[in-house]
Design a protein around this motif. Structure first.
Motif: not given
Length: 444
Positions: A174-180, A184-187, A222-228
């Protein structure tokens, strides 16, 4: 996710869980949840299983509202939500330790807050107790079936890990498909800055294409981008064996992907081919009956010559109407099913060959109606004459396991309890009847 032997790891589980939660509360509605505390675990389990099964059956066949979920597809093997739910209830009765754990959890909650199920939100808390019960039971059942199917050890925790990796792959895809939107997370997952569409986004077509390091970095981000915290980066020991083992992760991802590719048709293509073969065979007989060429049916002369070789020379056979000789088979008084089973064993055919072959016939077909008065060996002899010893339309139960073809004329004669010339005579008469309608039409 599909794995060998499993039934509860696919999309339908959420509906199974919801149906079990609803029916569990209904099962306790009459006597009250206190029955879990007042009765012994054995008595309360027996009472619950009966009431839950009745509640589940009451939801079957309804067509409106949430009740319709009982008849919905629970997995890609053809099991409905109701069938899967009933299976877990039955498993619960065979695994009383899980029920004892539920009763202990309810007793502990009751000690903290007496009759908690009557308080606001108490019903939802009781439902959650049952959801947790069946979530654990689901993985136990599927892990046991996986071991039977594969012959490899698999614990409920490992089954949970398979499901976690499948979910993780879905999130990475899902992240790769919405890489735009997630540049940052895909990178961070790929380990490099992403300025344009990464080639990995186009290469990730299935779970077998997912790399273990992507899963590990995804969990780390995940901790960095979602907080969990991600599943591989919590203090829980559930995935301790995978946290620093990309090799294990890769092997599990490949196993999921290989079985996904192996079962990609989900049995639908095979069923479609089986139906098409049956329709083709029925259509063949219909066209044969309506065709002006029906008086000369049959394969080409090469096939006929080959079949004559298999049948053996005519001069070794007995003349029509003559009693069988010393090596022949008399029309004895032994009951036909017993005689046929004995002969099937002598001929290296399955003991119940005639019964299975008869059951495999397409009921209601034109050919079967035209040959209704003929024995099964005579019908098979007709197919042998017209289509040859092997055809894609033949059901597997018709074929001799040793050759993968129809039995020879000699085998069929023995199964029918007649001499070879008599079987040929009856076969030719059946073929003549099949061609009679078209011949009559042509003459008129």
């Amino acid at each position: 996710m599909r794995l060998p032997g499993t039934r509860y790891q696919e999309h339908g589980w959420e509906q199974v869980r919801k149906l079990l939660g609803r029916c569990s509360l209904q099962a306790l509605a009459r006597s009250g949840p206190a029955v879990l505390l007042d009765l012994s675990p054995e008595e309360s389990l027996a009472s619950y299983v009966d009431a839950a099964a009745q509640s589940l059956y009451a939801h079957a066949g309804r067509a409106r509202g949430s009740d319709a979920r009982a008849d919905a597809a629970g997995n890609s093997y053809g099991d409905t939500v109701l069938e899967l739910a009933l299976g877990l209830v039955a498993e619960l009765q065979a695994r009383p330790a899980d029920w004892n754990a539920l009763c202990a959890a309810v007793a502990g909650e009751h000690a903290r807050l007496p009759s908690f199920w009557t308080a606001p939100g108490g019903e939802a808390l009781l439902r959650k107790k049952f959801n947790d019960l069946y979530a654990v039971l689901r993985d136990k059942v599927d892990s046991d079936n996986y071991q039977v199917a594969c012959g490899r050890p698999c614990s409920p925790n490992r089954m949970y890990a398979y499901r976690m990796l499948d979910t993780a792959y879905g999130e990475v895809a899902r992240l790769f498909a919405g890489w735009r939107e997630h540049r940052e997370q895909v990178g961070a997952i790929l380990g490099r800055a992403v300025e344009a569409e990464p080639i990995e986004a186009r290469q990730l077509r299935a779970i077998k294409d997912c790399r273990p390091e992507w899963i590990m970095r995804w969990s780390e981000t995940l901790q960095r981008f979602t907080g969990a915290a991600g599943p591989l980066h919590t203090r829980s020991k559930r995935f301790a064996s995978l946290k620093n083992s990309p090799g294990k992760i890769g092997a599990m991802l490949r196993e999921i992907g290989e079985y996904e590719a192996l079962s990609a048709n989900q049995d639908r293509d095979w069923l479609q081919d089986a139906g098409a073969a049956t329709a083709w065979l029925d259509d063949y007989w219909r066209v044969l009956g309506e065709s002006g060429q029906a008086c000369t049916p049959g394969p080409d002369q090469v096939l006929e010559a080959r079949q004559e070789e298999l049948d053996g020379p005519d001069e070794l056979d007995e003349p029509d109407g003559a009693p069988p000789g010393a090596d022949g088979l008399a029309e004895a008084a032994t009951p036909f099913p017993v005689l046929a089973a004995d002969l099937a064993q002598q001929l290296a055919l399955p003991p119940r060959y005639l019964e299975m072959a008869d059951a495999a016939q397409e009921r209601g077909s034109w050919a079967l109606r035209m040959m209704a008065d003929d024995s099964l060996p005579v019908r098979l002899a007709v197919y042998l004459k017209l289509l040859g010893p092997y055809d894609d339309s033949y059901p597997p139960d018709w074929l001799d396991p040793a050759t993968g073809e129809l039995p020879t004329m000699q085998q069929l004669a023995l199964l029918d309890g007649v001499s070879l010339p008599t079987l040929r005579k009856r076969r030719d008469a059946a073929i003549a009847r099949l061609g009679a309608p078209a011949q009559t039409k042509e003459e008129s």
